[in-house]
Design a protein around this motif. Structure first.
Motif, mmCIF file in Angstrom:
data_model
loop_
_atom_site.group_PDB
_atom_site.id
_atom_site.type_symbol
_atom_site.label_atom_id
_atom_site.label_comp_id
_atom_site.label_asym_id
_atom_site.label_seq_id
_atom_site.Cartn_x
_atom_site.Cartn_y
_atom_site.Cartn_z
ATOM 1 N N GLY A 310 4.184 9.604 -41.331
ATOM 2 C CA GLY A 310 5.485 9.478 -40.661
ATOM 3 C C GLY A 310 6.486 8.719 -41.505
ATOM 4 O O GLY A 310 7.695 9.005 -41.470
ATOM 5 N N ALA A 311 5.988 7.717 -42.254
ATOM 6 C CA ALA A 311 6.887 6.949 -43.127
ATOM 7 C C ALA A 311 7.513 7.873 -44.165
ATOM 8 O O ALA A 311 8.694 7.734 -44.528
ATOM 9 C CB ALA A 311 6.116 5.830 -43.798
ATOM 10 N N GLY A 312 6.754 8.823 -44.672
ATOM 11 C CA GLY A 312 7.290 9.767 -45.655
ATOM 12 C C GLY A 312 8.412 10.604 -45.054
ATOM 13 O O GLY A 312 9.434 10.867 -45.690
ATOM 14 N N LEU A 313 8.223 11.062 -43.837
ATOM 15 C CA LEU A 313 9.256 11.854 -43.179
ATOM 16 C C LEU A 313 10.513 11.039 -42.955
ATOM 17 O O LEU A 313 11.652 11.540 -43.132
ATOM 18 C CB LEU A 313 8.730 12.375 -41.830
ATOM 19 N N LEU A 314 10.300 9.760 -42.577
ATOM 20 C CA LEU A 314 11.458 8.884 -42.374
ATOM 21 C C LEU A 314 12.222 8.669 -43.679
ATOM 22 O O LEU A 314 13.458 8.553 -43.694
ATOM 23 C CB LEU A 314 11.017 7.551 -41.789
ATOM 24 N N GLU A 315 11.452 8.579 -44.753
ATOM 25 C CA GLU A 315 12.102 8.381 -46.069
ATOM 26 C C GLU A 315 12.948 9.595 -46.417
ATOM 27 O O GLU A 315 14.058 9.461 -46.960
ATOM 28 C CB GLU A 315 11.011 8.134 -47.139
ATOM 29 N N ILE A 316 12.437 10.773 -46.136
ATOM 30 C CA ILE A 316 13.206 12.004 -46.427
ATOM 31 C C ILE A 316 14.500 12.015 -45.625
ATOM 32 O O ILE A 316 15.540 12.490 -46.076
ATOM 33 C CB ILE A 316 12.337 13.247 -46.119
ATOM 34 N N ARG A 317 14.473 11.455 -44.425
ATOM 35 C CA ARG A 317 15.649 11.455 -43.555
ATOM 36 C C ARG A 317 16.536 10.222 -43.810
ATOM 37 O O ARG A 317 17.392 9.901 -43.002
ATOM 38 C CB ARG A 317 15.210 11.464 -42.094
ATOM 39 N N ASP A 318 16.270 9.563 -44.895
ATOM 40 C CA ASP A 318 17.053 8.392 -45.298
ATOM 41 C C ASP A 318 16.968 7.255 -44.281
ATOM 42 O O ASP A 318 17.913 6.488 -44.076
ATOM 43 C CB ASP A 318 18.540 8.788 -45.508
ATOM 44 N N GLN A 319 15.826 7.156 -43.628
ATOM 45 C CA GLN A 319 15.592 6.014 -42.722
ATOM 46 C C GLN A 319 14.589 5.060 -43.392
ATOM 47 O O GLN A 319 13.462 4.879 -42.951
ATOM 48 C CB GLN A 319 15.060 6.504 -41.365
ATOM 49 N N ARG A 320 15.081 4.504 -44.515
ATOM 50 C CA ARG A 320 14.189 3.701 -45.354
ATOM 51 C C ARG A 320 13.599 2.517 -44.593
ATOM 52 O O ARG A 320 12.404 2.216 -44.722
ATOM 53 C CB ARG A 320 14.958 3.227 -46.583
ATOM 54 N N ARG A 321 14.442 1.826 -43.827
ATOM 55 C CA ARG A 321 13.927 0.625 -43.166
ATOM 56 C C ARG A 321 12.800 0.967 -42.199
ATOM 57 O O ARG A 321 11.748 0.326 -42.190
ATOM 58 C CB ARG A 321 15.077 -0.034 -42.410
#
Length: 500
Positions: A310-321
């Motif tokens: 899930g962290a990877g998906l968040l990173e793709i969506r520019d939700q780094r934090r």
């Protein structure tokens, strides 16, 4: 001549020590009865017979032995000559029954071991023993009149009981033990030394006929003593040899030990079965717990992987934090999963070995006042009273507040050497089973004197746990026991319970 004969009644002599058996034990209380009649300074009669102690200072004999006393009531000296010791004593008639042919004589100056009257059945063919002083033996062996009043052991003869008869209206016992004039008044005994009659008469053996003896029966003797208000000891237990008694004890002890060993084996087997069952139950529970822990570890691992994905998906969506928090949480979940898996419990279970059974010893504990009751099936009784015995069991082997016992294995023991009795007792008490035993030895006067000398040397005057006094008592008891005969005469076994 008169003065010489009268002085002989108090002359000293030496007794022949009796053997340590039942008949000899009763023989300690058998006496020669001597009568001397003096009228106007002349000896007008001299006779003798036998007698047996029915109390420490009272003798039963035949009435016809007292014929001179009956004929010359104021002019007869009655001499009582014990079977051992070094003195003779003067007696007096206190009860007389001419019909039953029995007399009771009292004397002072000595204490004789009384015989016990056997109250059980006597069967035809049972062995019997006569004790006394047959006149034909005296005529053959006596060197002078002094021999008639010198203490010596009675003559023993054996035969069988031939039945009960009536003689001049009195019940008598017919028997084949050899007796002669002079045996009159002496005891007829069973093979355990219990009194069953008083020898009184014999048949004449003519033209080859066999001779038989007659003894005043136990029933007549008991009635005579009751009429005279004379207490006497009775024993009704069957006659069993000490060897047989000890053999039975050994068999009973072996049986008890075998039963105890079987019980221990069964208890051990049951304990092992219970342990195996408990072990299987514990292992099943441990296996279930292990599987649950492993399942939890698996869930954490999956959850951690999902959170990292899930962290990877968040990173793709520019939700780094949020991606960082999800990655950290996933990593922690996976680390926890690995830790839980590594530290998972083992399914191998070992129960601790069963602790050795320990029995707290009650030997030193005070039990207080007890009442002890005779156990006939475990005892051998020939003379002793079988009344209950009262004990007060204190701390550290103190009996009745003043008698110190010594430790022996799981028991307490004490050798009792009385002053006024010719019987030595080895007493024992087992606090665990509350069993009290009295093993009795009927000793000669000489043996009793030696035991008393050993007792006086080191006996404590009261209960003590002082090491030096205790060790001295142990040594004294061992010295006395070393001098005892191989077998006792009686063994009394009591079962004790709390008084009241």
């Amino acid at each position: 001549m008169i003065r010489w004969l009268l002085l002989l009644l108090a002359a000293l002599g030496w007794a022949v020590p009796a053997a340590a058996d039942d008949i000899a034990a009763t023989g300690r209380g058998v006496v020669r009865v001597v009568t001397i009649a003096v009228v106007d300074g002349q000896v007008v009669g001299f006779g003798h017979g036998s007698g047996v102690a029915i109390a420490p200072n009272r003798i039963v004999t035949n009435a016809h032995v007292m014929e001179l006393a009956d004929r010359y009531p104021d002019n007869v000296v009655i001499g009582i000559v014990p079977s051992e010791g070094d003195k003779s004593y003067q007696g007096k008639v206190i009860a007389y029954d001419s019909k039953r042919d029995l007399a009771l004589i009292e004397f002072t100056g000595a204490s004789l071991p009384p015989a016990a009257l056997y109250t059980g059945p006597v069967t035809e063919g049972d062995p019997v023993v006569a004790l006394g002083y047959p006149g034909n033996v005296d005529l053959a062996t006596a060197q002078s009149a002094a021999d008639y009043i010198r203490p010596t052991s009675p003559v023993r003869s054996e035969g069988v009981f031939s039945g009960r008869r009536s003689l001049t209206g009195i019940e008598v016992l017919l028997h084949t033990a050899s007796i002669a004039r002079g045996n009159s008044g002496g005891p007829l005994l069973d093979r355990c030394g219990r009194l069953i009659g008083v020898n009184s008469a014999i048949t004449r053996g003519e033209e080859g006929d066999s001779s038989f003896g007659f003894a005043i029966a136990d029933t007549e003797l008991a009635s005579f003593l009751h009429d005279a208000d004379q207490p006497f000891a009775t024993v009704g237990t069957p006659c069993t040899s000490m060897e047989e008694r000890l053999r039975q004890d050994a068999e009973a002890e072996a049986h008890a030990q075998a039963e105890a060993a079987t019980a221990r084996r069964e208890a051990s087997t049951q304990a092992e079965m219970n342990r195996e069952e408990a072990l299987a139950t514990a292992r099943n529970a441990a296996e279930r717990h292990r599987e649950n822990v492993m399942a939890i570890a698996g869930l954490l691992l999956v959850a951690g992987a999902l959170m990292i994905g899930g962290a990877g998906l968040l990173e793709i969506r520019d939700q780094r934090r949020h991606a960082i928090w999800a990655a950290v949480a996933g990593a922690l979940a996976m680390l926890t999963a690995v830790t839980v898996f590594v530290l998972r419990p083992s399914a191998d279970i070992e129960l601790p070995a069963p602790a050795a059974l320990t029995v707290a010893s009650s030997r030193n504990a005070p039990l207080g006042k007890l009442v002890c009751t005779i156990q006939p099936e475990r005892s051998r009784v020939t003379m002793a009273s079988t009344a209950d015995v009262a004990l007060d069991w204190g701390r550290n082997g103190c009996m009745n507040g003043h008698t110190q016992y010594v430790a022996s294995a799981s028991r307490w023991e004490r050798v009792l050497v009385p002053d006024a009795e010719q019987t030595l007792s080895v007493l024992g008490f087992d606090p665990a089973t509350r069993t009290y035993t009295n093993t009795r030895y009927f000793l000669s006067a000489t043996a009793m004197a030696a035991a008393r000398k050993l007792r006086v040397q080191t006996s404590p005057k009261s209960c003590t746990i002082e090491p030096a006094a205790t060790e001295a008592l142990v040594q004294q008891q061992a010295a006395i026991r070393a001098a005892l005969p191989p077998l006792p005469n009686e063994k009394l076994v009591y079962a004790c319970k709390t008084a009241g």
